[in-house]
Design a protein around this motif. Sequence first.
Motif: not given
Length: 258
Positions: A7-29
Amino acid sequence: MTKSAAGSLVVVGLGPGSPDQMTPEAAAAIVGSEDFFGYFPYIDRLSLRPDQRRHASDNREELARAKAALAMAAEGGKVCVVSGGDPGVFAMAAAVCEAIEDGPAEWRDIDVSVIPGVTAMLAVAARAGAPLGHDFCAISLSNNLKPWEIIEKRLVAAAEAGFVMAFYNPISKARPHQLDAAFDILRTHLPADVPVIFGRAAGRADEVIRTVALKDAAGNMADMATCVIVGSPETRIIARDGRPPLVYSPRSYRGGSA
């Protein structure tokens, strides 16, 4: 039913804490994944659907977490490993790579991707101004995975080279004295008025950003939610009436010395 292909494994960075600082790419993953592995507080930051599954674990179980995630992905799962900040900065991307290198051959067939995130030093720097505007380095003060003597050598080398320094893992209950020890080392190599920024929970509701001179910096000004940025002799502070000061490191070298 056993799945026949990796299958697949994606390692995602959520940012420092605020939802506003999560990237669209991370949210899509996150939307496209089925099983989620991570440290309890990071998993708790996710708003998962009923068909998405959580596999939370403790902070010091990075390698075991990576192996469990890879094993599930090898069986055909769509797996997501989450990190706070950026997954490649003192976080899970390196643990996943380490597990693949030392693991069974079939793990190398897994579709692995790493999604970057806003790491703590970038969030803190943005709140303070531009302290990382010239050459800088990041150092973890934790000696869980390397000797304290190595940390001391790196602190001296970075100070003598004129780098701004960002400290991760500055202090914990098991390491209450190491940040003070680091400041003592730096005070012998840097001017007393070099700015030190303590950035706690940058981007969150309980954010606290504080700037003091190196001569006044103390370990009890930080906790494990704090990223500490130590300026170089080049770093400047711009005072502003009624507003927080701007801390920045000029883009060009002006010849400051310790």
